[in-house]
Design a protein around this motif. Structure first.
Motif, PDB file in Angstrom:
ATOM      1  N   LEU A 149       5.254   0.267   1.423  1.00 47.73           N
ATOM      2  CA  LEU A 149       4.338   1.369   1.716  1.00 47.73           C
ATOM      3  C   LEU A 149       3.027   1.207   0.949  1.00 47.73           C
ATOM      4  O   LEU A 149       1.940   1.287   1.524  1.00 47.73           O
ATOM      5  CB  LEU A 149       5.015   2.700   1.352  1.00 47.73           C
ATOM      6  CG  LEU A 149       4.243   3.952   1.717  1.00 47.73           C
ATOM      7  CD1 LEU A 149       4.088   4.044   3.226  1.00 47.73           C
ATOM      8  CD2 LEU A 149       4.951   5.192   1.205  1.00 47.73           C
ATOM      9  N   ALA A 150       3.129   0.937  -0.357  1.00 52.11           N
ATOM     10  CA  ALA A 150       1.914   0.860  -1.167  1.00 52.11           C
ATOM     11  C   ALA A 150       1.039  -0.325  -0.732  1.00 52.11           C
ATOM     12  O   ALA A 150      -0.184  -0.208  -0.634  1.00 52.11           O
ATOM     13  CB  ALA A 150       2.279   0.741  -2.647  1.00 52.11           C
ATOM     14  N   ARG A 151       1.673  -1.462  -0.443  1.00 47.02           N
ATOM     15  CA  ARG A 151       0.875  -2.615   0.003  1.00 47.02           C
ATOM     16  C   ARG A 151       0.249  -2.331   1.360  1.00 47.02           C
ATOM     17  O   ARG A 151      -0.896  -2.683   1.613  1.00 47.02           O
ATOM     18  CB  ARG A 151       1.735  -3.873   0.112  1.00 47.02           C
ATOM     19  CG  ARG A 151       1.996  -4.511  -1.189  1.00 47.02           C
ATOM     20  CD  ARG A 151       1.530  -5.954  -1.308  1.00 47.02           C
ATOM     21  NE  ARG A 151       2.016  -6.419  -2.596  1.00 47.02           N
ATOM     22  CZ  ARG A 151       1.271  -6.493  -3.674  1.00 47.02           C
ATOM     23  NH1 ARG A 151      -0.001  -6.218  -3.638  1.00 47.02           N
ATOM     24  NH2 ARG A 151       1.789  -6.852  -4.827  1.00 47.02           N
ATOM     25  N   GLY A 152       1.025  -1.676   2.229  1.00 42.36           N
ATOM     26  CA  GLY A 152       0.499  -1.345   3.544  1.00 42.36           C
ATOM     27  C   GLY A 152      -0.703  -0.431   3.432  1.00 42.36           C
ATOM     28  O   GLY A 152      -1.718  -0.610   4.123  1.00 42.36           O
ATOM     29  N   LEU A 153      -0.614   0.558   2.522  1.00 40.54           N
ATOM     30  CA  LEU A 153      -1.728   1.492   2.332  1.00 40.54           C
ATOM     31  C   LEU A 153      -2.971   0.742   1.848  1.00 40.54           C
ATOM     32  O   LEU A 153      -4.094   1.077   2.226  1.00 40.54           O
ATOM     33  CB  LEU A 153      -1.336   2.584   1.336  1.00 40.54           C
ATOM     34  CG  LEU A 153      -0.283   3.574   1.829  1.00 40.54           C
ATOM     35  CD1 LEU A 153       0.100   4.555   0.730  1.00 40.54           C
ATOM     36  CD2 LEU A 153      -0.783   4.328   3.049  1.00 40.54           C
ATOM     37  N   CYS A 154      -2.760  -0.287   1.014  1.00 38.13           N
ATOM     38  CA  CYS A 154      -3.889  -1.122   0.559  1.00 38.13           C
ATOM     39  C   CYS A 154      -4.649  -1.672   1.754  1.00 38.13           C
ATOM     40  O   CYS A 154      -5.875  -1.618   1.818  1.00 38.13           O
ATOM     41  CB  CYS A 154      -3.396  -2.316  -0.239  1.00 38.13           C
ATOM     42  SG  CYS A 154      -2.823  -1.932  -1.853  1.00 38.13           S
ATOM     43  N   TYR A 155      -3.867  -2.237   2.702  1.00 45.26           N
ATOM     44  CA  TYR A 155      -4.506  -2.890   3.842  1.00 45.26           C
ATOM     45  C   TYR A 155      -5.155  -1.868   4.754  1.00 45.26           C
ATOM     46  O   TYR A 155      -6.090  -2.188   5.480  1.00 45.26           O
ATOM     47  CB  TYR A 155      -3.489  -3.729   4.614  1.00 45.26           C
ATOM     48  CG  TYR A 155      -3.005  -4.900   3.824  1.00 45.26           C
ATOM     49  CD1 TYR A 155      -3.906  -5.767   3.217  1.00 45.26           C
ATOM     50  CD2 TYR A 155      -1.654  -5.132   3.655  1.00 45.26           C
ATOM     51  CE1 TYR A 155      -3.469  -6.831   2.468  1.00 45.26           C
ATOM     52  CE2 TYR A 155      -1.213  -6.203   2.901  1.00 45.26           C
ATOM     53  CZ  TYR A 155      -2.119  -7.044   2.317  1.00 45.26           C
ATOM     54  OH  TYR A 155      -1.693  -8.100   1.567  1.00 45.26           O
ATOM     55  N   LEU A 156      -4.647  -0.635   4.733  1.00 53.09           N
ATOM     56  CA  LEU A 156      -5.277   0.404   5.540  1.00 53.09           C
ATOM     57  C   LEU A 156      -6.675   0.698   5.008  1.00 53.09           C
ATOM     58  O   LEU A 156      -7.589   1.033   5.761  1.00 53.09           O
ATOM     59  CB  LEU A 156      -4.445   1.688   5.526  1.00 53.09           C
ATOM     60  CG  LEU A 156      -3.201   1.675   6.404  1.00 53.09           C
ATOM     61  CD1 LEU A 156      -2.601   3.063   6.465  1.00 53.09           C
ATOM     62  CD2 LEU A 156      -3.524   1.193   7.795  1.00 53.09           C
ATOM     63  N   ILE A 157      -6.826   0.606   3.688  1.00 54.19           N
ATOM     64  CA  ILE A 157      -8.147   0.863   3.104  1.00 54.19           C
ATOM     65  C   ILE A 157      -9.088  -0.279   3.448  1.00 54.19           C
ATOM     66  O   ILE A 157     -10.195  -0.059   3.927  1.00 54.19           O
ATOM     67  CB  ILE A 157      -8.024   1.032   1.573  1.00 54.19           C
ATOM     68  CG1 ILE A 157      -7.172   2.263   1.257  1.00 54.19           C
ATOM     69  CG2 ILE A 157      -9.404   1.163   0.938  1.00 54.19           C
ATOM     70  CD1 ILE A 157      -6.838   2.425  -0.195  1.00 54.19           C
ATOM     71  N   SER A 158      -8.642  -1.498   3.215  1.00 46.77           N
ATOM     72  CA  SER A 158      -9.451  -2.661   3.594  1.00 46.77           C
ATOM     73  C   SER A 158      -8.610  -3.918   3.481  1.00 46.77           C
ATOM     74  O   SER A 158      -7.738  -4.006   2.612  1.00 46.77           O
ATOM     75  CB  SER A 158     -10.672  -2.773   2.681  1.00 46.77           C
ATOM     76  OG  SER A 158     -11.220  -4.060   2.798  1.00 46.77           O
TER      77      SER A 158
END
Lengths: 341, 349
Positions: A149-158
């Motif tokens: 989840l946390a890594r995925g959220l990173c990629y959502l930001i950029s």
């Protein structure tokens, strides 16, 4: 600096507690072994390589591994309670990403961003702790999902790396606190030392710390003793989340960028440091101070390999693996008398 | 929601494979809804082409690793070193074939390279098994050692570089086809069939379950639990080795640092999705295959729907959270109490 380290292992640590009248309580042995091995390796390095034996080389261990120290301290509490936290590396990445995005793209003040990311990491840890405690889920799989989840959220930001040009971050990143002579510490290293001191206090001088050790020893007994097991379990993961976020802030100072691929595999380094530091993975036995030396040992291996120059960097991983093996065998040897499960 | 034992529908709903199958089918329906040619399979140049074939082919390494992981998890263990073993096997094969030699020459004969890679993977598995079964380490830690050191070993073999493979016959493993189907499917089917027969036609499956449910009781009952556990890890290593061959053959290179990255997590996810509990005991090989297919279909759906691939991880995380919660008796009990007893404030929430 070195005098402090060398002085540590020589008196039997057990004598300071003086309980049971044993010469050396076996539970201090892994810790003693870690510190002795650290001193041995540092001595060997000093003999073998010119310029190795200097205060700055040892201070650099603290400076370069400040974020790992902070993460590993949080991980120590989780492992002491008998759990595991695989999400720490990705929480660090998320922290760097959110910090960079807010500071650079939205022009927020660091004074606002840093508390915000700390709260965010803490809440993330608390959420995972709640799931683990409330629904009796396995820590391994919950924190694994947390990692995704946390890594995925990173990629959502950029997807790309965001570099930080903010003055405050630059100043902290370059700030040095002179210790003596030429030697100096970074602000991050000072934060890490403060975290270790606070953690030692929490582990040994507070009801929370005692509850963590008790739960790691036996959750059922802790429950029967009337300890606040549920609250403590959530607290442990919350603390780990906070430590990861703080490490993320330090990592942002260190890298001066936010990137979704920052700190990949850091959770393994943290677990390795905790194990090498003498904490039992079954929970209940271990010391925060050991974790500090575990991290320093990982750093020392890297320093030795870079001083040698002829060894490639992948030897670091192999040596760390071998060290892990040795320490696990050691732990197994000392705990074989009391089989668990 | 009332459990009625006689009702065949209710019984089917409680079957272990029902939910994984429903998940897989709904993903397929979702894919079809957005892409009408999704189910279309076409025969061209003696090969079958189509999205479904593509998904199966790409899922092959994950299915293999998940099969090995299922056995390990069934014995109450976990193997987080499979990604590293994949990298080691791929590196070994690539090194023995030789990256520098181009075209139709190989440094060692191809069968020798394949056997060597598999033997090394088997040794990795045996090493894990020895640490768990003989030394008595916690499985996660025993395999953590190889996970940390393994990538270093793989880089040692490849000398820190990505070895590109030019030897054509090797490509057959990962991208060749037999009877119009990808060759990797036959490998997967072969491994699955052998394992399935061993589990169902002999007492092996029963023994594994016994060890997973209660190791002490199994040992007292005369099950050679240590040997079984050792075998499970060895088999898991071997599966990872085969997966490593497939992956390196498919991408025509071996990368010590990135090959098989996060594969262990996908495999654990596949096993969990397939209905095997991480606490050991009851396990389902078919479930793990379905789980691996779910993951691959999900990935395919994310790509084909034009959703940015970055969301892949978030979707995976949400799926894990949901599956995890559904498997938790506490969560189900809570849901049931919400449904059955409408609490005063529950009407709004």
């Amino acid at each position: 600096m070195s005098a402090v380290i060398e002085a540590a292992p020589s008196p039997q640590p057990a004598s300071s507690h003086a309980k049971g009248g044993q010469r050396l309580n076996p539970k201090y042995l892994p810790l003693t072994a870690t510190i002795s091995l650290f001193v041995l390796m540092a001595t060997l390095g000093s003999v073998a390589y010119d310029g190795f034996f200097s205060a700055q080389v040892f201070l650099n261990l603290l400076i370069d591994n400040a974020f790992l120290i902070v993460v590993a301290v949080g991980m120590t509490f989780v492992i002491l309670s008998g759990g595991i936290d695989l999400s720490v590396g990705s929480v660090i990445a998320l922290t760097t990403m959110v910090s960079a995005a807010l500071v650079e793209k939205h022009g927020w003040s660091p004074a606002l961003v840093i508390p915000l990311v700390l709260v965010m990491g803490t809440a993330f840890g608390a959420f995972m702790g709640l799931l683990i405690e409330r629904f009796r889920l396995q820590p391994f799989i919950v924190t694994l999902a947390g990692m995704f989840l946390a890594r995925g959220l990173c990629y959502l930001i950029s997807i790309d790396s965001i570099s930080i040009t903010n003055d405050f971050y630059n100043a902290v990143s370059q700030g040095r606190i002179p210790i003596w002579g030429e030697a100096s510490l970074s602000i991050s290293a000072v934060i890490a030392i403060a975290v270790v001191l606070a953690a030692v206090f929490i582990a040994h001088c507070t009801p929370f710390g005692r509850a963590v050790y008790a739960i790691g020893g036996s959750e059922q007994s802790a429950m029967l003793m009337g300890l606040p097991v549920r609250r403590t379990l959530i607290g442990v993961y919350t603390l780990s989340g906070f430590c990861s976020a703080l490490a993320g802030v330090i990592f942002t100072f260190y890298m001066l960028s936010g990137y979704g691929l920052h700190a990949v595999g850091l959770e393994l380094d943290a677990i390795a440091a905790v194990v090498i530091g003498g904490t039992l993975l079954t929970g209940g036995v271990g010391y925060v101070a050991g974790t500090l030396f575990g991290v320093l040992m990982l750093g020392l291996i890297q320093t030795l390999i870079s001083f040698d120059g002829s060894l490639s960097s992948w030897w670091t991983r192999i040596v760390v693996g071998a060290l892990l093996f040795v320490f696990c065998l050691l732990q197994r040897f000392f705990t074989s008398r009391a089989p668990r499960r | 929601m009332n459990p009625t034992n006689g009702n065949p529908l209710a019984r089917a709903m409680r079957h272990r494979l029902t939910w994984p199958l429903i998940t897989l089918l709904s993903l397929l329906v979702l894919n079809t809804a957005f892409n009408t040619s999704f189910l279309h399979i076409e025969w061209r140049d003696g090969h079958l082409y189509g999205s479904l074939i593509d998904i199966l082919n790409r899922a092959a390494p994950l299915v293999l690793v998940s099969l090995g992981m299922t056995l390990v998890i069934a014995t109450r263990g976990i193997d987080i070193s499979v990604g590293a073993v994949v990298a080691i096997a791929a590196a070994t094969a690539a090194w023995m074939i030789g990256g520098a030699v181009s075209g139709n020459v190989s440094r060692f004969p191809l069968p020798l390279a394949i056997v060597a890679a598999l033997v090394i993977a088997l040794v990795c598995g045996l090493w894990n098994g020895l640490l768990v079964a003989r030394v008595g380490m916690q499985p996660i830690i025993a395999t953590l050692i190889l996970m940390v050191a393994g990538r270093g070993i793989a880089q040692l073999i490849t000398n820190g570089q990505i070895i590109t493979i030019y030897y054509k016959p090797y490509f057959f493993l990962g991208s060749g086809s037999l009877l119009g189907l990808p060759f990797s499917l036959f490998i997967v089917a072969g491994v699955f069939a052998l394992l399935y027969l061993a589990i169902t036609r002999t007492a092996l499956g029963l023994f594994i379950q016994a060890v997973g449910i209660n190791p002490t009781a199994a040992r007292v009952a005369g099950v050679q639990s240590r040997r079984l556990v050792l075998g499970a890890y060895a088999f898991c290593g071997l599966c990872a080795g085969i997966a490593g061959l497939l992956i390196s053959s498919n991408v025509k290179s071996a990368d010590g640092n990135n090959a098989g990255q996060l594969l262990e997590l996908d495999a654990i996810l596949a096993v969990t999705l397939g209905g095997t509990a991480l606490t050991g005991g009851r396990f389902s090989l078919v479930g793990s295959v379905i789980g691996a297919l779910i993951i691959q279909t999900l990935t395919y759906a994310i790509y084909s729907l034009g959703v940015p691939p970055e969301i892949n991880l978030v979707v995976k995380a949400v799926v894990v959270f949901v599956v995890m919660l559904m498997q938790s008796p506490e969560f189900r009990a809570e849901l049931r109490s919400l449904v059955q007893r409408p609490a005063p404030e529950g009407a709004k929430a």
